[in-house]
Design a protein around this motif. Structure first.
Motif, PDB file in Angstrom:
ATOM      1  N   GLN A 209      34.655  -0.596  16.265  1.00  0.00           N
ATOM      2  CA  GLN A 209      34.216  -2.163  15.604  1.00  0.00           C
ATOM      3  C   GLN A 209      34.534  -2.321  14.797  1.00  0.00           C
ATOM      4  OE1 GLN A 209      31.010  -2.620  18.068  1.00  0.00           O
ATOM      5  NE2 GLN A 209      31.367  -3.333  19.971  1.00  0.00           N
ATOM      6  N   TRP A 210      33.994  -1.862  13.847  1.00  0.00           N
ATOM      7  CA  TRP A 210      34.041  -1.826  12.496  1.00  0.00           C
ATOM      8  C   TRP A 210      34.996  -2.056  11.584  1.00  0.00           C
ATOM      9  CZ3 TRP A 210      30.163  -4.570  10.042  1.00  0.00           C
ATOM     10  CH2 TRP A 210      28.589  -4.581  10.404  1.00  0.00           C
ATOM     11  N   LEU A 211      36.022  -1.935  12.782  1.00  0.00           N
ATOM     12  CA  LEU A 211      38.007  -1.802  11.657  1.00  0.00           C
ATOM     13  C   LEU A 211      38.275  -2.844  12.488  1.00  0.00           C
ATOM     14  CD1 LEU A 211      38.491   2.112  12.646  1.00  0.00           C
ATOM     15  CD2 LEU A 211      38.001   1.143  10.549  1.00  0.00           C
TER      16      LEU A 211
ATOM     17  N   ALA B   7      31.912   1.483   3.763  1.00  0.00           N
ATOM     18  CA  ALA B   7      30.744   1.662   4.414  1.00  0.00           C
ATOM     19  C   ALA B   7      30.845   1.754   5.754  1.00  0.00           C
ATOM     20  CB  ALA B   7      30.038   0.324   4.842  1.00  0.00           C
ATOM     21  N   THR B   8      31.702   2.375   6.624  1.00  0.00           N
ATOM     22  CA  THR B   8      31.603   2.885   7.805  1.00  0.00           C
ATOM     23  C   THR B   8      32.527   3.674   8.519  1.00  0.00           C
ATOM     24  OG1 THR B   8      32.877   0.604   8.859  1.00  0.00           O
ATOM     25  CG2 THR B   8      30.812   0.270   8.698  1.00  0.00           C
ATOM     26  N   VAL B   9      33.828   4.072   7.497  1.00  0.00           N
ATOM     27  CA  VAL B   9      34.811   4.634   7.771  1.00  0.00           C
ATOM     28  C   VAL B   9      34.117   6.007   8.460  1.00  0.00           C
ATOM     29  CG1 VAL B   9      35.756   5.761   6.137  1.00  0.00           C
ATOM     30  CG2 VAL B   9      37.024   5.145   8.121  1.00  0.00           C
ATOM     31  N   ALA B  10      33.602   7.184   7.967  1.00  0.00           N
ATOM     32  CA  ALA B  10      32.839   8.092   8.450  1.00  0.00           C
ATOM     33  C   ALA B  10      31.690   7.802   9.094  1.00  0.00           C
ATOM     34  CB  ALA B  10      32.357   8.052   6.571  1.00  0.00           C
TER      35      ALA B  10
ATOM     36  N   GLY C  47      46.310  -3.567   4.310  1.00  0.00           N
ATOM     37  CA  GLY C  47      44.876  -3.373   3.579  1.00  0.00           C
ATOM     38  C   GLY C  47      43.807  -2.175   3.656  1.00  0.00           C
ATOM     39  N   VAL C  48      43.766  -2.823   5.674  1.00  0.00           N
ATOM     40  CA  VAL C  48      42.732  -1.112   5.760  1.00  0.00           C
ATOM     41  C   VAL C  48      43.233  -0.583   5.858  1.00  0.00           C
ATOM     42  CG1 VAL C  48      42.094  -0.871   8.207  1.00  0.00           C
ATOM     43  CG2 VAL C  48      42.139  -2.926   7.728  1.00  0.00           C
TER      44      VAL C  48
ATOM     45  N   TYR D 227      39.128   5.623   1.065  1.00  0.00           N
ATOM     46  CA  TYR D 227      38.420   5.907   0.699  1.00  0.00           C
ATOM     47  C   TYR D 227      38.890   7.905   0.880  1.00  0.00           C
ATOM     48  CZ  TYR D 227      33.493   7.127   3.152  1.00  0.00           C
ATOM     49  OH  TYR D 227      31.980   7.777   3.344  1.00  0.00           O
ATOM     50  N   ALA D 228      39.557   8.321   1.569  1.00  0.00           N
ATOM     51  CA  ALA D 228      40.174  10.043   2.111  1.00  0.00           C
ATOM     52  C   ALA D 228      40.423  10.704   0.912  1.00  0.00           C
ATOM     53  CB  ALA D 228      41.598   9.842   3.266  1.00  0.00           C
TER      54      ALA D 228
END
Length: 926
Positions: free
Chosen positions: A489-491, A512-515, A541-542, A549-550
């Motif tokens: 949902q955040w993605l 904030a949410t990918v992990a 962009g995503v 982040y990775a």
């Protein structure tokens, strides 16, 4: 005396008859006897007498079947014996022998029967077979020829017998027929007095036609009044008298079955509304039935009755409004709000009936007085406002009345100035602490402020950092209030932000949410997969944010850096790619591919000194790297610094002593025309690396270039002995013999090569080429068939098989190739060429596109397929389409192909670009 001694011929007539005599029995007739013949009780002849008489006539006596029957055995001679296993086995053996003999005879018998049947069919064919060729020719008959075929008529050549019978017609028929054409031109006294005709009927009644005409006019007038709505309802509608008759053309005529269905449904609905008058759907269905039947007056009556019975149902009021015109609908909805004033639908319908904006506002504000907590009504009311100030006032009142509506808070924040918008969002966050939309809106507001005015880079970065902090705080607060959005949902929210232009907010959400909800050992694979999915969706962009982040978590993974660099190369700018590669080589200095990518991008940008600088830094980190040495040599050679390139090769052979560096040294010397030096270098290299096949190839090609066939043959022979698994060596040796007019030896070499490398389709293709070049088309077909047996899934061989077929059977052969070889680029290219030959341009273009996209290794590397496509576009495409193919081919960097490689490796073409090589290959194809 003598006369008396003669025998009397008729004396037998007086003799008594034999005992067994039956009159006429000897002539086949059934004799008969009477009581006078047999006497009162005389027995018939005995069996012995009958047998004796039959023996005299030559008849065989009948044999009694029970004559030889054993009196002690009722069913047979061996019935009393025991049927043992031996007897059963013997019976089975005899039965098996009979079956085998029958099967052996059956094959011959069936063959003989089939032969006789074929001979019979040949001598006396069926009518269907006799006219088969004529039936096939019927497909060529045109429509004009069909229409020109004359009528058959009577072909029996027999005169038809005329029916000459006659019948008597009664006088009444003749008199009636005579009176049918007569006209009455006078009126009697009764007709004149009444103004009509007096017609006697069977029952004695009289028909007045004048009254019938008047009644017809009256009925038509009543129907017009009913349609105009003035008859019973009291609701006025308009009707066009001039267009009334014209509108009758659009009336849909009902069939008898449909009318029957309508009548039955009407009875059911009538029973329904009478049995349960408070059921609103029943009234609505009954009214719609009448509307379907074309009885609008009845439908309005029914819906009016339903409104009286079901005053609390909003659906029935809306249906009543729909069935009436605009003015009547307003009256109906005004009555409806008195009974169901809390219905938003009714107020919205009443607003839709108004055409004036002021009237709409008046209705909606009246509705808000009755239903102040309706978000929909507030939104519609705000949308009608023309000025932002009035809309802001309304939204301020709306969020006071409905503080739990996220939509209203966000709408108010959008209308306010940035400072006031922050205050609005803070109030909204306190009123609805479980809404993630408010936190995202706050982040977007901060991002908008950061880019709104002229600011320094440092100030902008500082303000953008608050976006990350805001989203991070929002995620924490939502968790504290037990709002647990999933990672997916955040993605999706991040993708929505990117699509709406809020790139930095999108990146903040990813950070904030990918992990979330990811196991530690699965992080790399999960994030890589998410980035690929986002790139496939077009949300770059995503994908970029996930990879960034990775990379912060795994900065030493060169595969991640490679993916990030490829992403920037495909969708980013040159500067962003340069930044990624600079960071990549900083974190992974031992990754040669990253250094080479960075140097290549500098070179392509035209900055050769920067490319040299990158390679110098790469030498420091990877002093013995073969690829970096060769890249430096190529850079200097391409830019005309041949002396520097040669010196680099000499140093490379000392520092990084590898087989490819020795090979590149020999190639460089060959390109410079220094064949003797190249041969010396190759001799040294072969001693060092005797198993490297390319050294023997280059040595043999140099000897062949110097017309020294014996030395070239010796080089190839040595290479084959050292590297028997290298297919290219065998092919070069075979072509050398073929060029020396020794096709037999070339075939023998290829046979040996196939023994050493079984199942190799390239060797079979070369063998087919040898046969074709030597003029043996039939032998080439035979070799190709053998190759397909050994390599049934080879696209290269199937593509050759397609073109060896005659034109009518190529399409069927291509279908077999697609079924056997699947998504092979050579087969797809051949199919595209077939469409090209048939002038099916769009299909050919699509199949060429599939051919360059299909691969096991990247199919883009097949230069021949790109060249075929360019040749096709040059013949049938526009200038833009040709340039597009060239652009794609250059970007794909093709390297292989039977026609591409000899042209690309030719010494005369060594300085030419890929575009020039592509054009030369397209010209060489035929």
């Amino acid at each position: 005396m003598a006369a008396n001694n003669k025998p009397n011929k008729l004396a037998f007539l007086s003799m008594p008859a034999p005992a067994s005599y039956v009159a006429g029995l000897g002539r086949g007739a059934s004799g008969f006897t009477t009581r006078s013949d047999i006497g009162p009780a005389r027995e018939g002849p005995s069996a012995e007498v009958i047998a004796e008489a039959q023996a005299r006539r030559g008849e065989e006596p009948e044999v009694d079947p029970d004559q030889f029957q054993d009196p002690d055995n009722e069913y047979g001679l061996f019935a009393g014996t025991t049927y043992e296993a031996d007897d059963e086995e013997a019976d089975k053996i005899y039965e098996m022998v009979d079956q085998n003999m029958d099967a052996r005879r059956r094959v011959r018998r069936e063959a003989r029967e089939n032969e006789e049947l074929a001979k019979h069919r040949a001598e006396r064919p069926k009518i269907q077979q006799q006219f088969a060729d004529l039936k096939r020719r019927l497909a060529q008959v045109t429509d004009e020829e069909w229409e020109g075929i004359p009528e058959v008529g009577n072909l029996t050549r027999k005169k038809r017998k005329k029916d000459e019978r006659s019948f008597v017609v009664s006088d009444s028929v003749i008199v009636g027929d005579r009176a049918r054409t007569e006209y009455e031109t006078s009126l009697d006294s009764h007709q004149q007095s009444t103004g009509g005709f007096e017609t006697p009927a069977d029952n004695g009644t009289l028909t007045n036609f004048a009254e019938m005409s008047q009644a017809r006019d009256k009925i038509l007038s009543l129907k017009l009044d009913q349609v105009s709505g003035t008859a019973t309802s009291g609701l006025q509608t308009s009707i066009d008298p001039k267009g009334y008759l014209t509108s009758l053309d659009s009336v849909v005529l009902k069939t008898d079955a449909e009318i029957g269905d309508i009548k039955r449904a009407r009875m059911l609905f009538d029973s329904l509304v009478k049995s349960n008058p408070k059921h609103a759907p029943g009234w609505i269905a009954a009214a719609r039935l009448e509307e379907h039947a074309g009885r609008m007056v009845a439908a309005r009556k029914l819906i009016k009755a339903g409104c009286d019975q079901c005053q609390k149902s909003e659906d029935i009021w809306l249906e009543a409004a729909r069935l009436h015109n605009n003015d009547d609908a307003k009256v109906i909805l005004a009555s409806a709000v008195q009974h169901v004033g809390q219905s938003v639908k009714i107020w919205m319908a009443a607003s839709d009936l108004e055409h004036d904006v002021k009237a709409k506002k008046r209705v909606l504000r009246k509705a808000l007085e009755h239903i102040p907590n309706s978000v929909r009504l507030w939104k519609e009311t705000v949308n009608l406002e023309s000025s932002a100030q009035d809309a802001r006032i309304l939204l301020s009142r709306a969020v006071e009345v409905i503080p739990q509506s996220v939509e209203l808070w966000l709408a108010l924040a959008r209308l306010e100035s940035p400072d006031k918008a922050k205050a609005v969002l803070n109030k909204a966050r306190k009123a609805i602490p479980t809404s993630h939309e408010i936190w995202i809106a706050a982040g977007r507001l901060l991002e908008q402020e950061a880019y709104a005015a002229e600011k320094t880079e440092e100030q902008r970065d500082k303000e953008l950092a608050t976006v990350d902090k805001t989203i991070e705080a929002g995620v924490r607060e939502l968790r504290r209030h037990q709002v647990l959005l999933t990672r997916e949902q955040w993605l999706k929210e991040a993708e929505r932000c990117e699509n709406e232009g809020a790139i930095r907010t999108c990146e903040a959400i990813i950070k904030a949410t990918v992990a979330m909800d990811v196991e530690e050992e699965d992080r790399l694979d999960t994030w890589t997969g998410d980035a690929e999915v986002a790139e496939a969706k077009g949300t770059i962009g995503v994908s970029r944010a996930i990879l960034a982040y990775a990379l912060r978590v795994f900065p030493d993974k060169k595969g991640l850096w490679r993916k990030a660099a490829d992403l920037e190369k495909a969708h980013g700018t040159r500067q962003s790619l340069n930044d990624i590669l600079e960071r990549a080589v900083h974190h992974c200095p031992q990754a040669e591919v990253l250094w080479l990518m960075w140097a290549k991008e500098k070179w392509l940008a035209g900055d050769v000194p920067a490319a040299r600088e990158v390679l110098e830094r790469a030498f420091v980190a990877n002093s013995e790297s073969e690829q970096i040495w060769l890249a430096a040599v190529k850079l200097e050679a391409e830019n005309g610094e041949l002396g520097v390139a040669k010196e680099l090769l000499v140093r490379a052979r000392t520092v990084a002593d590898t087989e490819r560096i020795w090979m590149k040294s020999a190639v460089f010397e060959r390109q410079q025309g220094q064949l003797s030096n190249a041969l010396e270098t190759l001799a040294t290299a072969i001693k060092k690396y005797p198993k490297f096949a390319k050294l023997y190839m280059i040595q043999g090609q140099i000897h062949q270039q110097r017309k020294d066939v014996a030395a070239a043959r010796a080089s190839y022979a040595a290479g084959i002995k050292a590297c028997p698994k290298d297919v290219n060596l065998w092919i070069l040796a075979s072509r050398l013999e073929e060029a020396d007019n020794k096709s037999i030896k070339a075939r023998a070499l290829l046979d040996k090569a196939r023994l050493a490398n079984p199942g190799n389709d390239v060797l079979w293709a070369e063998a087919v080429g040898v046969e074709e070049r030597s003029g043996g088309a039939a032998q080439a077909k035979t070799v190709l068939a053998r190759g397909l047996q050994e390599c049934p899934a080879s696209g290269l061989l199937w593509s050759m098989a397609i073109w060896t077929e005659p034109r009518p059977t190529r399409k069927a052969r291509s279908a077999d190739a697609l079924r056997k070889a699947g998504n092979d680029p050579w087969v797809l290219c051949s199919v595209a060429r077939l469409f090209w030959a048939e002038r099916k341009i769009e299909q050919a273009r699509r199949w060429f596109d599939r051919a360059v996209a299909a691969s096991e290794q990247p199919a883009d590397t097949w230069g021949d397929i790109w060249a075929w496509w360019l040749k096709f576009e040059r013949q049938h495409g526009t200038k833009e389409q040709q340039e597009e193919v060239v652009k794609k081919a250059v970007a794909a960097e093709p390297r292989y192909g039977p026609t591409w490689q000899p042209i690309a490796k030719d010494v005369a073409n060594i300085r030419k670009s890929r575009k020039e090589i592509l054009e030369l290959t397209a010209e060489a194809l035929h």
